[in-house]
Design a protein around this motif. Structure first.
Motif, PDB file in Angstrom:
ATOM      1  N   ASN A  17       0.826  -1.204   0.000  1.00  0.00           N
ATOM      2  CA  ASN A  17       0.000   0.000   0.000  1.00  0.00           C
ATOM      3  C   ASN A  17       0.859   1.252   0.000  1.00  0.00           C
ATOM      4  OD1 ASN A  17      -3.200  -0.092   0.591  1.00  0.00           O
ATOM      5  ND2 ASN A  17      -2.243  -1.971   1.304  1.00  0.00           N
ATOM      6  N   LEU A  18       1.912   1.235   0.823  1.00  0.00           N
ATOM      7  CA  LEU A  18       2.766   2.405   0.963  1.00  0.00           C
ATOM      8  C   LEU A  18       3.665   2.634  -0.240  1.00  0.00           C
ATOM      9  CD1 LEU A  18       3.962   2.126   4.680  1.00  0.00           C
ATOM     10  CD2 LEU A  18       2.291   3.732   3.755  1.00  0.00           C
ATOM     11  N   LYS A  19       4.136   1.543  -0.840  1.00  0.00           N
ATOM     12  CA  LYS A  19       5.175   1.650  -1.869  1.00  0.00           C
ATOM     13  C   LYS A  19       4.749   1.107  -3.229  1.00  0.00           C
ATOM     14  CE  LYS A  19       8.279   3.544   0.734  1.00  0.00           C
ATOM     15  NZ  LYS A  19       8.748   4.937   0.449  1.00  0.00           N
ATOM     16  N   SER A  20       3.467   1.073  -3.514  1.00  0.00           N
ATOM     17  CA  SER A  20       3.027   0.580  -4.820  1.00  0.00           C
ATOM     18  C   SER A  20       3.523   1.471  -5.948  1.00  0.00           C
ATOM     19  CB  SER A  20       1.493   0.487  -4.873  1.00  0.00           C
ATOM     20  OG  SER A  20       0.904   1.745  -4.631  1.00  0.00           O
ATOM     21  N   SER A  21       3.894   2.723  -5.627  1.00  0.00           N
ATOM     22  CA  SER A  21       4.356   3.663  -6.646  1.00  0.00           C
ATOM     23  C   SER A  21       5.696   3.261  -7.265  1.00  0.00           C
ATOM     24  CB  SER A  21       4.476   5.071  -6.058  1.00  0.00           C
ATOM     25  OG  SER A  21       5.415   5.095  -5.004  1.00  0.00           O
ATOM     26  N   ILE A  22       6.419   2.331  -6.626  1.00  0.00           N
ATOM     27  CA  ILE A  22       7.717   1.926  -7.196  1.00  0.00           C
ATOM     28  C   ILE A  22       7.527   1.215  -8.533  1.00  0.00           C
ATOM     29  CG2 ILE A  22       8.794   1.743  -4.930  1.00  0.00           C
ATOM     30  CD1 ILE A  22       8.588  -1.274  -5.165  1.00  0.00           C
ATOM     31  N   PHE A  23       6.314   0.727  -8.799  1.00  0.00           N
ATOM     32  CA  PHE A  23       6.033   0.048 -10.059  1.00  0.00           C
ATOM     33  C   PHE A  23       5.530   1.014 -11.127  1.00  0.00           C
ATOM     34  CE2 PHE A  23       5.404  -3.135  -6.692  1.00  0.00           C
ATOM     35  CZ  PHE A  23       6.306  -4.102  -7.108  1.00  0.00           C
ATOM     36  N   SER A  24       5.360   2.277 -10.762  1.00  0.00           N
ATOM     37  CA  SER A  24       4.821   3.261 -11.693  1.00  0.00           C
ATOM     38  C   SER A  24       5.910   3.809 -12.609  1.00  0.00           C
ATOM     39  CB  SER A  24       4.171   4.418 -10.930  1.00  0.00           C
ATOM     40  OG  SER A  24       3.730   5.429 -11.822  1.00  0.00           O
ATOM     41  N   ILE A  25       5.563   4.017 -13.885  1.00  0.00           N
ATOM     42  CA  ILE A  25       6.503   4.625 -14.821  1.00  0.00           C
ATOM     43  C   ILE A  25       6.379   6.144 -14.799  1.00  0.00           C
ATOM     44  CG2 ILE A  25       6.527   2.625 -16.338  1.00  0.00           C
ATOM     45  CD1 ILE A  25       4.630   4.109 -18.202  1.00  0.00           C
ATOM     46  N   LEU A  26       5.444   6.662 -13.988  1.00  0.00           N
ATOM     47  CA  LEU A  26       5.260   8.098 -13.848  1.00  0.00           C
ATOM     48  C   LEU A  26       5.754   8.557 -12.479  1.00  0.00           C
ATOM     49  CD1 LEU A  26       1.627   8.382 -15.285  1.00  0.00           C
ATOM     50  CD2 LEU A  26       3.769   8.898 -16.478  1.00  0.00           C
ATOM     51  N   LEU A  99      -7.812  -5.499  -6.130  1.00  0.00           N
ATOM     52  CA  LEU A  99      -7.113  -4.575  -5.238  1.00  0.00           C
ATOM     53  C   LEU A  99      -5.917  -3.940  -5.943  1.00  0.00           C
ATOM     54  CD1 LEU A  99      -6.679  -3.325  -2.423  1.00  0.00           C
ATOM     55  CD2 LEU A  99      -5.335  -5.355  -1.829  1.00  0.00           C
ATOM     56  N   MET A 100      -5.194  -4.734  -6.736  1.00  0.00           N
ATOM     57  CA  MET A 100      -4.049  -4.199  -7.468  1.00  0.00           C
ATOM     58  C   MET A 100      -4.488  -3.128  -8.471  1.00  0.00           C
ATOM     59  SD  MET A 100      -1.447  -5.688  -6.118  1.00  0.00           S
ATOM     60  CE  MET A 100      -2.379  -5.800  -4.574  1.00  0.00           C
ATOM     61  N   LEU A 101      -5.641  -3.348  -9.122  1.00  0.00           N
ATOM     62  CA  LEU A 101      -6.183  -2.339 -10.034  1.00  0.00           C
ATOM     63  C   LEU A 101      -6.494  -1.057  -9.273  1.00  0.00           C
ATOM     64  CD1 LEU A 101      -7.369  -1.354 -12.727  1.00  0.00           C
ATOM     65  CD2 LEU A 101      -9.526  -2.477 -12.075  1.00  0.00           C
ATOM     66  N   HIS A 102      -7.097  -1.206  -8.113  1.00  0.00           N
ATOM     67  CA  HIS A 102      -7.429  -0.051  -7.276  1.00  0.00           C
ATOM     68  C   HIS A 102      -6.164   0.718  -6.872  1.00  0.00           C
ATOM     69  CE1 HIS A 102      -9.363   2.356  -4.177  1.00  0.00           C
ATOM     70  NE2 HIS A 102      -8.484   1.900  -3.303  1.00  0.00           N
ATOM     71  N   LEU A 103      -5.122  -0.013  -6.486  1.00  0.00           N
ATOM     72  CA  LEU A 103      -3.864   0.632  -6.106  1.00  0.00           C
ATOM     73  C   LEU A 103      -3.210   1.322  -7.295  1.00  0.00           C
ATOM     74  CD1 LEU A 103      -2.308  -2.072  -3.735  1.00  0.00           C
ATOM     75  CD2 LEU A 103      -3.437   0.056  -3.085  1.00  0.00           C
ATOM     76  N   THR A 107      -2.169   5.232  -7.574  1.00  0.00           N
ATOM     77  CA  THR A 107      -0.841   5.723  -7.931  1.00  0.00           C
ATOM     78  C   THR A 107      -0.929   6.756  -9.049  1.00  0.00           C
ATOM     79  OG1 THR A 107       0.184   3.620  -7.288  1.00  0.00           O
ATOM     80  CG2 THR A 107       1.435   5.034  -8.768  1.00  0.00           C
ATOM     81  N   LEU A 108      -1.792   6.498 -10.031  1.00  0.00           N
ATOM     82  CA  LEU A 108      -1.999   7.468 -11.110  1.00  0.00           C
ATOM     83  C   LEU A 108      -2.584   8.766 -10.569  1.00  0.00           C
ATOM     84  CD1 LEU A 108      -2.023   8.212 -14.108  1.00  0.00           C
ATOM     85  CD2 LEU A 108      -4.256   7.078 -14.296  1.00  0.00           C
ATOM     86  N   TRP A 109      -3.508   8.656  -9.615  1.00  0.00           N
ATOM     87  CA  TRP A 109      -4.096   9.856  -9.008  1.00  0.00           C
ATOM     88  C   TRP A 109      -3.017  10.689  -8.306  1.00  0.00           C
ATOM     89  CZ3 TRP A 109      -4.447  11.453  -3.852  1.00  0.00           C
ATOM     90  CH2 TRP A 109      -5.239  12.591  -3.635  1.00  0.00           C
ATOM     91  N   ASN A 110      -2.076  10.043  -7.643  1.00  0.00           N
ATOM     92  CA  ASN A 110      -0.979  10.783  -6.988  1.00  0.00           C
ATOM     93  C   ASN A 110      -0.200  11.613  -7.992  1.00  0.00           C
ATOM     94  OD1 ASN A 110      -1.393   9.974  -4.336  1.00  0.00           O
ATOM     95  ND2 ASN A 110      -0.167   8.131  -4.554  1.00  0.00           N
ATOM     96  N   LYS A 195       5.400  13.615 -17.840  1.00  0.00           N
ATOM     97  CA  LYS A 195       6.730  13.060 -18.087  1.00  0.00           C
ATOM     98  C   LYS A 195       6.864  11.703 -17.424  1.00  0.00           C
ATOM     99  CE  LYS A 195       9.172  17.496 -18.465  1.00  0.00           C
ATOM    100  NZ  LYS A 195      10.309  18.302 -17.954  1.00  0.00           N
ATOM    101  N   PHE A 196       7.703  10.869 -18.005  1.00  0.00           N
ATOM    102  CA  PHE A 196       7.995   9.592 -17.383  1.00  0.00           C
ATOM    103  C   PHE A 196       8.998   9.794 -16.260  1.00  0.00           C
ATOM    104  CE2 PHE A 196       6.707   8.280 -21.719  1.00  0.00           C
ATOM    105  CZ  PHE A 196       5.652   7.458 -21.364  1.00  0.00           C
ATOM    106  N   ARG A 197       9.099   8.824 -15.404  1.00  0.00           N
ATOM    107  CA  ARG A 197       9.958   8.945 -14.238  1.00  0.00           C
ATOM    108  C   ARG A 197      11.411   9.180 -14.609  1.00  0.00           C
ATOM    109  NH1 ARG A 197       9.463   4.512  -9.571  1.00  0.00           N
ATOM    110  NH2 ARG A 197       7.656   5.787  -9.075  1.00  0.00           N
ATOM    111  N   TRP A 198      11.852   8.618 -15.711  1.00  0.00           N
ATOM    112  CA  TRP A 198      13.263   8.720 -16.088  1.00  0.00           C
ATOM    113  C   TRP A 198      13.580   9.983 -16.883  1.00  0.00           C
ATOM    114  CZ3 TRP A 198       9.958   4.799 -17.709  1.00  0.00           C
ATOM    115  CH2 TRP A 198       9.445   4.934 -19.009  1.00  0.00           C
ATOM    116  N   GLU A 199      12.580  10.823 -17.171  1.00  0.00           N
ATOM    117  CA  GLU A 199      12.830  12.048 -17.926  1.00  0.00           C
ATOM    118  C   GLU A 199      13.268  13.176 -16.994  1.00  0.00           C
ATOM    119  OE1 GLU A 199      10.240  12.504 -21.761  1.00  0.00           O
ATOM    120  OE2 GLU A 199       8.893  11.958 -20.131  1.00  0.00           O
TER     121      GLU A 199
END
Length: 199
Positions: A17-26, A99-103, A107-110, A195-199
């Motif tokens: 829940n806390l760190k699901s953003s590590i999988f985000s490309i944004l 639940l993964m879809l919800h998370l 993450t996109l909302w953040n 932008k993507f995370r790596w930009e």
């Protein structure tokens, strides 16, 4: 077969829940520094506009968010997900994938709300969060009725968040859009960049 204790499953889901953003490309947070002075000026302007945002008079105090997100929402999501795994014996179930879809939407909302600051789009994503939470609670209920009911409790907090964000959107017209409300769908505009995370 190996059976993971309930407590360790709870810790796993809570950390997810806390760190699901590590999988985000944004990106999920504002960069502390820009590469040039123009970028710094732009960032300062964005911060000023964000700080000037009018909030509803009934906005709860900051301490409410401390209890609302990390304790109530994250805690119950982790607890009920652990109940589902204990009952079904599976991690890759329709309930957990819901639940993964919800998370993922969270993450996109953040990104949209904190990084890009698209107030209108963030409203729509919060409604999507509500719907995916309700769907996940239903999926949980089909496996363990107490788990589904407990997860549904978090809809009360999410309903308040949706109402708060919707009202914030209504009372903050966009000065760059002729004083109209910000668009509810993503639109190309110089003030918003993705932008993507790596930009």
């Amino acid at each position: 077969s190996l059976k993971i204790p309930f407590f360790f499953n709870f810790l796993f889901f809570y950390m997810f829940n806390l760190k699901s953003s590590i999988f985000s490309i944004l990106p999920n947070r504002k960069r502390s520094r820009e590469k040039n002075s123009e970028g710094q000026k732009k960032m300062s302007k964005e911060n000023l506009e964000y700080s000037k945002r009018t909030i509803p008079t009934w906005t709860p105090p900051g301490i409410a968010f401390v209890f609302g997100w990390p304790l109530l929402t994250f805690g119950l999501r982790a607890w009920t997900a652990s109940m589902v795994v204990r009952t079904s014996g599976k991690y890759a179930s329709a309930a957990i994938m819901s639940l993964m879809l919800h998370l993922g939407i969270g993450t996109l909302w953040n990104t949209v709300n904190i990084v890009e600051r698209r107030l209108g789009v963030s409203v729509i994503l919060l409604y999507a969060l509500w719907l995916t939470k309700a769907f996940t609670a239903w999926q949980f209920y089909k496996i363990t009725s107490p788990g589904g009911k407990l997860l549904a409790v978090t809809l009360t907090w999410l309903t308040a968040a949706v109402a708060l964000e919707t009202r914030t959107w209504q009372i903050n017209p966009d000065p760059d859009n002729g004083g109209r409300k910000e668009p509810l769908v993503p639109m190309k505009h110089p003030k918003w960049t993705t932008k993507f995370r790596w930009e």
